[in-house]
Scaffold this active site. Structure first.
Site, PDB file in Angstrom:
ATOM      1  N   GLU A  64       0.857  -1.183   0.000  1.00  0.00           N
ATOM      2  CA  GLU A  64       0.000   0.000   0.000  1.00  0.00           C
ATOM      3  C   GLU A  64       0.893   1.231   0.000  1.00  0.00           C
ATOM      4  OE1 GLU A  64      -3.531   2.274   2.496  1.00  0.00           O
ATOM      5  OE2 GLU A  64      -3.438   0.074   2.504  1.00  0.00           O
ATOM      6  N   GLU A  89       5.130   5.001   3.489  1.00  0.00           N
ATOM      7  CA  GLU A  89       4.630   6.308   3.962  1.00  0.00           C
ATOM      8  C   GLU A  89       5.812   7.156   4.446  1.00  0.00           C
ATOM      9  OE1 GLU A  89       2.963   9.365   4.458  1.00  0.00           O
ATOM     10  OE2 GLU A  89       1.370   7.880   4.196  1.00  0.00           O
ATOM     11  N   ASP A 116      10.368   6.748  -0.734  1.00  0.00           N
ATOM     12  CA  ASP A 116       9.728   6.901  -2.034  1.00  0.00           C
ATOM     13  C   ASP A 116       9.310   5.531  -2.578  1.00  0.00           C
ATOM     14  OD1 ASP A 116       9.037   7.427  -4.670  1.00  0.00           O
ATOM     15  OD2 ASP A 116      10.726   8.753  -5.051  1.00  0.00           O
ATOM     16  N   ASP A 138      -2.181  12.191  -3.109  1.00  0.00           N
ATOM     17  CA  ASP A 138      -2.153  13.628  -3.351  1.00  0.00           C
ATOM     18  C   ASP A 138      -2.337  13.863  -4.848  1.00  0.00           C
ATOM     19  OD1 ASP A 138      -1.417  16.352  -3.729  1.00  0.00           O
ATOM     20  OD2 ASP A 138      -0.153  16.286  -1.944  1.00  0.00           O
TER      21      ASP A 138
END
Length: 233
Positions: A64, A89, A116, A138
């Site tokens: 994820e 994350e 990343d 985003d």
């Protein structure tokens, strides 16, 4: 829709915040003590099979990207104890929150990467991920920032390399422009098939989907999410 300029770059940089408010003492201790035990080190060679990173009996691994508060990742890991989950994350506060929940729930099938996702995808062995989830990313709405969106031709190729045959990339977004962008790029990728057969397949979440806090906020504010599933072929 995207223009004809090439927004892909040979390498990606992380765009976004890495740290927010000051961590609570317990969260800070988890970052210091628990995170090193769960964190992936992509500076070392990847194992031949990603299942080796998890407890015995793990039969598949999923990723994820940008798990935020961790609601979706935690629910998926709890529901599928025989699957290993990698959560990516870079936001430190989000990492602290999920560490607290991993500790409280005693989950052993989650590993974490604070960096990343494009670099992580380059590190994993070919055909090693059963699924990749990108939930409410985003959108980078300004045209000059489109190159910062995760969905690009280069990352699509990286996902195609990392996914098993018939593995899936799942994308959830409440920003119509980014949904259109993703469809445009994914339908131009010869390695993926969009699995929607009717409108409800992308208007409604798939069975068992866990709504995130961001998703609930979008619903309250009148924004409808799209739920896209693409299969590696």
């Amino acid at each position: 829709m995207p223009d004809n300029h090439n927004h892909d770059a040979p390498s990606r940089s992380f765009f976004g915040r890495r740290k927010g408010h000051k961590l609570r003492p317990h969260h800070a201790s988890l970052i210091e003590d628990l995170l090193p035990r769960l964190a992936l080190d992509i500076g070392t060679p990847a194992p031949a099979t990603l299942t080796a990173l998890f407890p015995a009996g793990t039969n598949a691994v999923r990723l994820e990207i940008g798990f935020g508060g961790g609601e979706h990742l935690l629910a998926e890991a709890a529901a599928s104890p025989d699957t290993g989950f990698i959560g990516c994350e870079p936001y430190v506060n989000g990492m602290a929150k999920i560490l607290a929940q991993i500790e409280a729930r005693g989950l052993s099938n989650i590993r974490l990467f604070a960096g990343d996702a494009a670099e992580l995808l380059a590190w994993v062995p070919p055909q090693s991920l059963a699924r990749i989830d990108l939930i409410h990313p985003d959108p980078w709405p300004k045209r000059r920032h489109w190159k910062r969106r995760f969905v690009q031709d280069a990352t699509i190729a990286a996902m195609a390399r990392a996914l098993t045959a018939h593995g899936e990339f799942r994308f959830v977004c409440d920003i119509d422009d980014y949904t259109s962008w993703t469809l445009w790029h994914m339908q131009g990728a010869e390695d993926f098939l969009w699995l929607a057969e009717c409108a409800d397949d992308w208007r409604s979440p798939w069975p068992g989907y866990t709504m995130t806090r961001y998703g609930a906020k979008a619903t309250r504010e009148g924004r409808k999410a799209s739920y896209l599933r693409f299969q590696r072929i």
